[in-house]
Motif scaffolding. Sequence first.
Motif, mmCIF file in Angstrom:
data_model
loop_
_atom_site.group_PDB
_atom_site.id
_atom_site.type_symbol
_atom_site.label_atom_id
_atom_site.label_comp_id
_atom_site.label_asym_id
_atom_site.label_seq_id
_atom_site.Cartn_x
_atom_site.Cartn_y
_atom_site.Cartn_z
ATOM 1 N N ALA A 16 41.344 45.701 42.455
ATOM 2 C CA ALA A 16 42.188 45.212 43.549
ATOM 3 C C ALA A 16 42.017 43.706 43.725
ATOM 4 C CB ALA A 16 41.850 45.950 44.844
ATOM 5 N N LYS A 17 40.776 43.230 43.633
ATOM 6 C CA LYS A 17 40.529 41.788 43.755
ATOM 7 C C LYS A 17 41.209 41.023 42.624
ATOM 8 C CE LYS A 17 36.163 41.783 46.295
ATOM 9 N NZ LYS A 17 34.717 41.460 46.220
ATOM 10 N N ALA A 18 41.149 41.564 41.423
ATOM 11 C CA ALA A 18 41.793 40.908 40.279
ATOM 12 C C ALA A 18 43.307 40.873 40.461
ATOM 13 C CB ALA A 18 41.421 41.628 38.986
ATOM 14 N N ALA A 19 43.882 41.968 40.948
ATOM 15 C CA ALA A 19 45.334 42.011 41.183
ATOM 16 C C ALA A 19 45.731 41.005 42.254
ATOM 17 C CB ALA A 19 45.757 43.423 41.586
ATOM 18 N N ALA A 20 44.938 40.894 43.301
ATOM 19 C CA ALA A 20 45.222 39.930 44.364
ATOM 20 C C ALA A 20 45.119 38.500 43.831
ATOM 21 C CB ALA A 20 44.266 40.136 45.536
ATOM 22 N N ALA A 21 44.132 38.251 42.992
ATOM 23 C CA ALA A 21 43.968 36.909 42.417
ATOM 24 C C ALA A 21 45.159 36.560 41.523
ATOM 25 C CB ALA A 21 42.663 36.832 41.636
ATOM 26 N N ARG A 22 45.610 37.530 40.720
ATOM 27 C CA ARG A 22 46.781 37.282 39.868
ATOM 28 C C ARG A 22 48.018 36.975 40.702
ATOM 29 N NH1 ARG A 22 44.722 41.666 37.152
ATOM 30 N NH2 ARG A 22 46.289 43.055 38.021
ATOM 31 N N ALA A 23 48.120 37.629 41.856
ATOM 32 C CA ALA A 23 49.265 37.405 42.743
ATOM 33 C C ALA A 23 49.062 36.165 43.618
ATOM 34 C CB ALA A 23 49.487 38.636 43.622
ATOM 35 N N MET A 25 47.013 35.654 46.203
ATOM 36 C CA MET A 25 46.978 35.968 47.631
ATOM 37 C C MET A 25 45.645 36.593 47.975
ATOM 38 S SD MET A 25 49.517 39.327 47.848
ATOM 39 C CE MET A 25 50.917 38.466 47.221
ATOM 40 N N SER A 26 45.355 36.663 49.248
ATOM 41 C CA SER A 26 44.099 37.273 49.693
ATOM 42 C C SER A 26 44.160 38.787 49.450
ATOM 43 C CB SER A 26 43.877 37.007 51.180
ATOM 44 O OG SER A 26 44.824 37.723 51.956
ATOM 45 N N LEU A 27 42.981 39.371 49.414
ATOM 46 C CA LEU A 27 42.899 40.818 49.207
ATOM 47 C C LEU A 27 43.592 41.569 50.337
ATOM 48 C CD1 LEU A 27 41.777 43.035 47.370
ATOM 49 C CD2 LEU A 27 39.650 42.927 48.677
ATOM 50 N N SER A 28 43.400 41.121 51.572
ATOM 51 C CA SER A 28 44.030 41.812 52.705
ATOM 52 C C SER A 28 45.555 41.694 52.634
ATOM 53 C CB SER A 28 43.501 41.285 54.033
ATOM 54 O OG SER A 28 43.764 39.910 54.150
ATOM 55 N N LYS A 29 46.058 40.543 52.216
ATOM 56 C CA LYS A 29 47.505 40.364 52.073
ATOM 57 C C LYS A 29 48.036 41.260 50.955
ATOM 58 C CE LYS A 29 51.474 38.172 52.557
ATOM 59 N NZ LYS A 29 52.314 38.278 53.704
ATOM 60 N N TRP A 30 47.261 41.367 49.860
ATOM 61 C CA TRP A 30 47.672 42.223 48.748
ATOM 62 C C TRP A 30 47.769 43.683 49.194
ATOM 63 C CZ3 TRP A 30 45.615 46.261 45.907
ATOM 64 C CH2 TRP A 30 46.264 46.555 44.700
ATOM 65 N N PHE A 31 46.762 44.159 49.933
ATOM 66 C CA PHE A 31 46.802 45.536 50.438
ATOM 67 C C PHE A 31 47.960 45.716 51.423
ATOM 68 C CE2 PHE A 31 42.396 46.338 48.957
ATOM 69 C CZ PHE A 31 42.625 47.570 48.360
ATOM 70 N N ALA A 32 48.229 44.708 52.241
ATOM 71 C CA ALA A 32 49.343 44.802 53.191
ATOM 72 C C ALA A 32 50.665 44.935 52.447
ATOM 73 C CB ALA A 32 49.358 43.580 54.111
ATOM 74 N N GLN A 33 50.841 44.155 51.382
ATOM 75 C CA GLN A 33 52.078 44.268 50.613
ATOM 76 C C GLN A 33 52.179 45.615 49.905
ATOM 77 O OE1 GLN A 33 52.810 40.937 48.036
ATOM 78 N NE2 GLN A 33 53.380 39.617 49.748
#
Length: 87
Positions: A16-23, A25-33
């Motif tokens: 999840a952290k890697a996916a957020a970094a690729r996008a 954005m923060s991890l919390s923002k990635w989970f929100a999306q």
Amino acid sequence: MSQVTIYLEEETLALAKAAAARAKMSLSKWFAQFAEAEKAKPLRSWDEVYSEMERLGDPRNDTSLDLLLDQKTRYADLAPQRDLEPF
């Protein structure tokens, strides 16, 4: 805004952290999306949900234990088949 605590295995968190970094954005923002995308998916009718639950709960559809319960195939891949003499 609400807060949520999510418990993840370390490997899942790393993904999840890697996916957020690729996008970018923060991890919390990635989970929100991720949650927003799930919310946008069309909802199934209750009839479909209950039908799927019944299908999954029907023991006739579960063949996962067949290998263990079928004595003819239980050990087929472990050793050559031969008749053993009683002691």
